[in-house]
Motif scaffolding. Structure first.
Motif, PDB file in Angstrom:
ATOM      1  N   UNK A  73     -69.815 -25.028  60.597  1.00  0.00           N
ATOM      2  CA  UNK A  73     -68.687 -24.262  60.069  1.00  0.00           C
ATOM      3  C   UNK A  73     -68.573 -22.947  60.817  1.00  0.00           C
ATOM      4  N   UNK A  74     -67.321 -22.597  61.180  1.00  0.00           N
ATOM      5  CA  UNK A  74     -67.020 -21.274  61.715  1.00  0.00           C
ATOM      6  C   UNK A  74     -66.123 -20.545  60.713  1.00  0.00           C
ATOM      7  N   UNK A  75     -66.486 -20.713  59.439  1.00  0.00           N
ATOM      8  CA  UNK A  75     -65.634 -20.256  58.348  1.00  0.00           C
ATOM      9  C   UNK A  75     -64.758 -21.374  57.843  1.00  0.00           C
ATOM     10  N   UNK A  76     -64.626 -22.434  58.627  1.00  0.00           N
ATOM     11  CA  UNK A  76     -63.954 -23.674  58.244  1.00  0.00           C
ATOM     12  C   UNK A  76     -64.775 -24.838  58.796  1.00  0.00           C
ATOM     13  N   UNK A  77     -64.720 -26.003  58.173  1.00  0.00           N
ATOM     14  CA  UNK A  77     -65.624 -27.093  58.537  1.00  0.00           C
ATOM     15  C   UNK A  77     -65.205 -27.839  59.802  1.00  0.00           C
ATOM     16  N   UNK A  78     -66.222 -28.247  60.585  1.00  0.00           N
ATOM     17  CA  UNK A  78     -65.986 -29.006  61.816  1.00  0.00           C
ATOM     18  C   UNK A  78     -66.979 -30.149  61.921  1.00  0.00           C
ATOM     19  N   UNK A  79     -66.479 -31.273  62.392  1.00  0.00           N
ATOM     20  CA  UNK A  79     -67.290 -32.443  62.681  1.00  0.00           C
ATOM     21  C   UNK A  79     -67.181 -32.711  64.182  1.00  0.00           C
ATOM     22  N   UNK A  80     -68.288 -32.565  64.903  1.00  0.00           N
ATOM     23  CA  UNK A  80     -68.296 -32.674  66.356  1.00  0.00           C
ATOM     24  C   UNK A  80     -68.958 -33.995  66.760  1.00  0.00           C
ATOM     25  N   UNK A  81     -68.248 -34.776  67.568  1.00  0.00           N
ATOM     26  CA  UNK A  81     -68.736 -36.071  68.031  1.00  0.00           C
ATOM     27  C   UNK A  81     -68.683 -36.091  69.557  1.00  0.00           C
ATOM     28  N   UNK A  82     -69.797 -36.394  70.196  1.00  0.00           N
ATOM     29  CA  UNK A  82     -69.856 -36.458  71.653  1.00  0.00           C
ATOM     30  C   UNK A  82     -69.510 -37.870  72.117  1.00  0.00           C
ATOM     31  N   UNK A  88     -67.143 -35.077  53.741  1.00  0.00           N
ATOM     32  CA  UNK A  88     -66.624 -33.714  53.812  1.00  0.00           C
ATOM     33  C   UNK A  88     -65.768 -33.418  52.576  1.00  0.00           C
ATOM     34  N   UNK A  89     -66.337 -32.737  51.572  1.00  0.00           N
ATOM     35  CA  UNK A  89     -65.632 -32.493  50.309  1.00  0.00           C
ATOM     36  C   UNK A  89     -64.331 -31.714  50.466  1.00  0.00           C
ATOM     37  N   UNK A  90     -64.236 -30.864  51.501  1.00  0.00           N
ATOM     38  CA  UNK A  90     -63.017 -30.070  51.715  1.00  0.00           C
ATOM     39  C   UNK A  90     -62.281 -30.534  52.971  1.00  0.00           C
ATOM     40  N   UNK A  91     -62.506 -31.800  53.322  1.00  0.00           N
ATOM     41  CA  UNK A  91     -61.994 -32.366  54.569  1.00  0.00           C
ATOM     42  C   UNK A  91     -62.614 -31.617  55.752  1.00  0.00           C
ATOM     43  N   UNK A  92     -62.222 -31.970  56.964  1.00  0.00           N
ATOM     44  CA  UNK A  92     -62.835 -31.331  58.124  1.00  0.00           C
ATOM     45  C   UNK A  92     -61.936 -31.399  59.345  1.00  0.00           C
ATOM     46  N   UNK A  93     -62.109 -30.448  60.241  1.00  0.00           N
ATOM     47  CA  UNK A  93     -61.569 -30.557  61.586  1.00  0.00           C
ATOM     48  C   UNK A  93     -62.475 -31.491  62.373  1.00  0.00           C
ATOM     49  N   UNK A  94     -61.908 -32.184  63.356  1.00  0.00           N
ATOM     50  CA  UNK A  94     -62.676 -33.174  64.111  1.00  0.00           C
ATOM     51  C   UNK A  94     -62.540 -32.884  65.604  1.00  0.00           C
ATOM     52  N   UNK A  95     -63.685 -32.731  66.275  1.00  0.00           N
ATOM     53  CA  UNK A  95     -63.690 -32.485  67.713  1.00  0.00           C
ATOM     54  C   UNK A  95     -64.433 -33.610  68.430  1.00  0.00           C
ATOM     55  N   UNK A  96     -63.791 -34.183  69.426  1.00  0.00           N
ATOM     56  CA  UNK A  96     -64.412 -35.169  70.298  1.00  0.00           C
ATOM     57  C   UNK A  96     -64.705 -34.469  71.628  1.00  0.00           C
ATOM     58  N   UNK A  97     -65.949 -34.537  72.084  1.00  0.00           N
ATOM     59  CA  UNK A  97     -66.405 -33.708  73.198  1.00  0.00           C
ATOM     60  C   UNK A  97     -66.995 -34.555  74.315  1.00  0.00           C
ATOM     61  N   UNK A  98     -66.540 -34.280  75.537  1.00  0.00           N
ATOM     62  CA  UNK A  98     -67.182 -34.788  76.737  1.00  0.00           C
ATOM     63  C   UNK A  98     -67.962 -33.646  77.399  1.00  0.00           C
TER      64      UNK A  98
END
Length: 281
Positions: A159-168, A190-200
């Motif tokens: 979390x950066x103040x909001x939730x994130x899910x990071x997938x490589x 994720x109880x409050x939902x989440x932002x989703x990042x896909x990372x290379x």
């Protein structure tokens, strides 16, 4: 209603200025849905409201295009800093901005009276599961598995103040982004939902990101997502603590400092200004 349209690397926002005093009768969530509609409104990923603050130099509220109110927005706050400086509302540098994620410190890069870029002290990353929040185990929540659409993925939660899910991922071309993004955003973990990042991972100093933002869907850039992804890359021993993050809309420089704060540096750009003529029945 007068407005200014701004963007941070293509992550675009409609700005309305209530710094002299907010209108208590404004339904900001409903207004955001109208203004951000790309056919029937102005169009944008979000609505940013400029407000006075009792605890900082100014207050930023941001509403996604679906009317939901996230805690923070990295691209939005850089645009916010440039707006309040250029409009003469604030002349302090650094400046302190109140957000739903707390008070953040921003430094302006000014050349010949023009703001060329903004560095944001995003604070310390939140890694405790219950504070992100995520129903994962361990602290931090690194490299855990989740079942999505019949497949298993390893994720890191930040979390950066909001939730994130990071997938490589190895290859974006095989990524079912349009299905996975919303499925993970609303995943029961994720109880409050989440932002989703896909990372290379490009190198120890560079990563490339595709983002599905909570409440907005695919966007060209996400500042908090870039910060969370940089933290996740370090936690997974994939990069150094300072990286350039390549997003569809451009690049951000992210550094996870020795003081445990994450620093984000990037541009803030004007698009246009105008007046919204709301239809009268």
């Amino acid at each position: 209603m007068k407005f200014i349209k701004m963007h941070g690397l293509g992550n675009d926002f409609v700005f309305i200025d209530h710094f002299s005093g907010s209108d208590v009768d404004v339904d900001y969530p409903e207004l955001a849905k109208k203004l951000c509609h790309r056919q029937f409104g102005i169009g944008g990923d979000g609505l940013v409201v400029v407000l006075p603050s009792n605890v900082a130099d100014a207050r930023m509220r941001i509403f996604n295009s679906d009317g939901s109110e996230p805690e923070m927005c990295g691209n939005g706050i850089r645009c916010f800093a440039r707006y309040v400086y250029d409009q003469g509302l604030l002349i302090s540098d650094p400046m302190l901005i109140e957000t739903g994620a707390g008070i953040l410190k921003l430094n302006l890069y000014i050349k010949e009276g023009q703001v060329q870029g903004v560095q944001v002290d995003m604070g310390e990353p939140i890694l405790r599961a219950e504070l992100i929040p995520v129903l994962g185990e361990g602290e931090p929540v690194v490299g855990q598995s989740m079942e999505v659409l019949g497949q298993t993925y390893l994720y890191t939660a930040v979390s950066m103040g909001n939730p994130h899910c990071v997938i490589f991922v190895e290859d974006f071309s095989t990524l079912d982004f349009d299905r996975l993004g919303p499925a993970i955003e609303k995943h029961s973990l994720f109880p409050r939902k989440t932002n989703v990042e896909f990372i290379q991972i490009n190198s120890p100093q560079e990563i490339t990101m595709k983002v599905w933002e909570r409440g907005a869907g695919p966007t060209l850039a996400c500042g908090t997502g870039a910060c969370a992804s940089a933290v996740a890359a370090v936690l997974n021993n994939k990069t150094e603590r300072a990286v350039t993050v390549h997003l569809p809309g451009g690049d951000l420089f992210i550094e996870w400092g020795s003081d445990n704060h994450v620093y984000m540096t990037g541009p803030a750009t004007y698009a246009f200004k105008g007046e919204w003529l709301e239809a009268k029945e």
